[in-house]
Design a protein around this motif. Structure first.
Motif, PDB file in Angstrom:
ATOM      1  N   LYS A  48       0.827  -1.217   0.000  1.00 51.72           N
ATOM      2  CA  LYS A  48       0.000   0.000   0.000  1.00 51.72           C
ATOM      3  C   LYS A  48       0.859   1.265   0.000  1.00 51.72           C
ATOM      4  CE  LYS A  48      -4.283  -1.702   1.019  1.00 51.72           C
ATOM      5  NZ  LYS A  48      -5.369  -1.623   0.096  1.00 51.72           N
ATOM      6  N   ILE A  49       1.975   1.229   0.727  1.00 45.61           N
ATOM      7  CA  ILE A  49       2.814   2.430   0.826  1.00 45.61           C
ATOM      8  C   ILE A  49       4.092   2.328  -0.010  1.00 45.61           C
ATOM      9  CG2 ILE A  49       1.901   3.064   3.088  1.00 45.61           C
ATOM     10  CD1 ILE A  49       4.581   2.057   4.272  1.00 45.61           C
ATOM     11  N   HIS A  50       4.195   1.254  -0.805  1.00 46.70           N
ATOM     12  CA  HIS A  50       5.313   1.044  -1.728  1.00 46.70           C
ATOM     13  C   HIS A  50       6.646   0.854  -1.002  1.00 46.70           C
ATOM     14  CE1 HIS A  50       2.412   2.021  -4.775  1.00 46.70           C
ATOM     15  NE2 HIS A  50       2.199   3.198  -4.218  1.00 46.70           N
ATOM     16  N   TYR A  51       6.599   0.023   0.041  1.00 44.12           N
ATOM     17  CA  TYR A  51       7.816  -0.375   0.753  1.00 44.12           C
ATOM     18  C   TYR A  51       7.814  -1.886   0.868  1.00 44.12           C
ATOM     19  CZ  TYR A  51       9.625   4.171   2.131  1.00 44.12           C
ATOM     20  OH  TYR A  51      10.189   5.421   2.119  1.00 44.12           O
ATOM     21  N   VAL A  78      10.237  12.188   5.449  1.00 42.80           N
ATOM     22  CA  VAL A  78       9.284  12.089   4.339  1.00 42.80           C
ATOM     23  C   VAL A  78       8.457  10.808   4.477  1.00 42.80           C
ATOM     24  CG1 VAL A  78       9.065  11.883   1.832  1.00 42.80           C
ATOM     25  CG2 VAL A  78      10.743  13.455   2.810  1.00 42.80           C
ATOM     26  N   THR A  79       9.120   9.714   4.814  1.00 41.56           N
ATOM     27  CA  THR A  79       8.422   8.440   4.985  1.00 41.56           C
ATOM     28  C   THR A  79       7.514   8.481   6.208  1.00 41.56           C
ATOM     29  OG1 THR A  79      10.314   7.330   3.976  1.00 41.56           O
ATOM     30  CG2 THR A  79       8.739   5.946   5.157  1.00 41.56           C
ATOM     31  N   ASN A 115       5.994  11.052   7.349  1.00 40.98           N
ATOM     32  CA  ASN A 115       4.829  11.835   6.928  1.00 40.98           C
ATOM     33  C   ASN A 115       3.886  11.000   6.062  1.00 40.98           C
ATOM     34  OD1 ASN A 115       3.363  14.351   6.839  1.00 40.98           O
ATOM     35  ND2 ASN A 115       4.005  14.483   4.703  1.00 40.98           N
ATOM     36  N   MET A 116       4.443  10.215   5.152  1.00 36.41           N
ATOM     37  CA  MET A 116       3.631   9.374   4.274  1.00 36.41           C
ATOM     38  C   MET A 116       2.871   8.318   5.081  1.00 36.41           C
ATOM     39  SD  MET A 116       4.740   6.855   1.161  1.00 36.41           S
ATOM     40  CE  MET A 116       5.739   5.939   2.309  1.00 36.41           C
ATOM     41  N   VAL A 117       3.523   7.701   6.054  1.00 40.48           N
ATOM     42  CA  VAL A 117       2.876   6.695   6.898  1.00 40.48           C
ATOM     43  C   VAL A 117       1.770   7.347   7.733  1.00 40.48           C
ATOM     44  CG1 VAL A 117       3.243   5.085   8.825  1.00 40.48           C
ATOM     45  CG2 VAL A 117       4.892   5.180   6.948  1.00 40.48           C
ATOM     46  N   GLU A 153       0.053  10.037   6.981  1.00 42.78           N
ATOM     47  CA  GLU A 153      -1.063  10.354   6.080  1.00 42.78           C
ATOM     48  C   GLU A 153      -1.855   9.102   5.728  1.00 42.78           C
ATOM     49  OE1 GLU A 153       0.401  12.492   2.684  1.00 42.78           O
ATOM     50  OE2 GLU A 153       0.640  14.353   3.829  1.00 42.78           O
ATOM     51  N   PHE A 154      -1.170   7.978   5.565  1.00 40.37           N
ATOM     52  CA  PHE A 154      -1.860   6.721   5.257  1.00 40.37           C
ATOM     53  C   PHE A 154      -2.843   6.361   6.368  1.00 40.37           C
ATOM     54  CE2 PHE A 154      -2.239   2.110   5.599  1.00 40.37           C
ATOM     55  CZ  PHE A 154      -2.690   1.794   4.321  1.00 40.37           C
ATOM     56  N   ASP A 209      -4.066   8.536   8.466  1.00 39.07           N
ATOM     57  CA  ASP A 209      -4.867   9.739   8.721  1.00 39.07           C
ATOM     58  C   ASP A 209      -4.636  10.294  10.129  1.00 39.07           C
ATOM     59  OD1 ASP A 209      -6.574  11.760   7.934  1.00 39.07           O
ATOM     60  OD2 ASP A 209      -8.353  10.728   8.663  1.00 39.07           O
TER      61      ASP A 209
END
Length: 196
Positions: free
Chosen positions: A31-34, A52-53, A55-57, A59-60, A62
């Motif tokens: 889902k998060i491309h890792y 950055v990662t 922040n992405m996690v 946001e995933f 919420d």
């Protein structure tokens, strides 16, 4: 907090949030491309990802990065945000419940155009939405509420007035739909700068 505490909190929160979504490490990684190896290293407190990662996690799931790395229960924070969505939706729909009661009373009293109570409910609902969105959600959500308020107010004006040049209302609503969100964004961003 030390780096060790942040690693521990992040690992615990990611594990709990991932499990709550019913995802294993492989599915979450997709889902998060890792890779699932990277997820495993995070959850075993071996590695703390970059900002950055993080922040992405966040946001995933919420939530904020602060919620993700803090000792607070991130799962409760996630549920709290879902509750805010439900509260906002139900509060906005409450206007229509009141409109239905008003309609029923007016209809039973043989008042002509009783259906207009539902038209009036639209801007009332938009105001409720704007207030709650300003408290709990991002700016663009509030801006959507502002645009809905503008157009629903124009609709109320069209319904209640014998306005032969209703196209003027449409032009005014179109212009306001562009200007109002910009105005509120400038106003709130300048207020935040003053607070700093």
């Amino acid at each position: 907090m030390t780096e060790i505490e942040i690693k521990h909190n992040f690992a615990k929160n990611v594990r709990e949030l991932r499990s709550a979504k019913g995802l294993n490490q492989i599915q979450f990684g997709e889902k998060i491309h890792y890779s699932s190896k990277a997820i495993s290293k995070w959850e075993n407190e071996d590695v703390l990802p970059d900002v950055v990662t993080l922040n992405m996690v966040a946001e995933f799931f919420d939530i904020t990065v602060d919620d993700l790395i803090s000792n607070r229960d991130a799962l409760k924070v996630s549920h709290k945000k879902k509750n805010r969505v439900l509260i906002t939706a139900s509060s906005s729909l409450l206007s229509f419940f009141v409109a239905a009661i008003v309609f029923l009373i007016l209809y039973l009293c043989n008042v002509p155009y009783a259906w207009r109570s539902f038209v009036v409910a639209l801007p009332c609902s938009a105001v409720t939405f704007i207030v709650l969105a300003s408290l709990w959600f991002k700016r663009y959500v509030r801006n959507i509420g502002i645009v809905i308020l503008i157009w629903s107010s124009a609709l109320v004006a069209m319904v209640f007035m014998d306005f032969e040049y209703f196209w003027i209302l449409i032009i005014a609503a179109s212009i306001l739909s562009i200007i109002a969100p910009l105005f509120f964004n400038i106003k709130f961003s300048s207020r935040k700068k003053e607070e700093k």
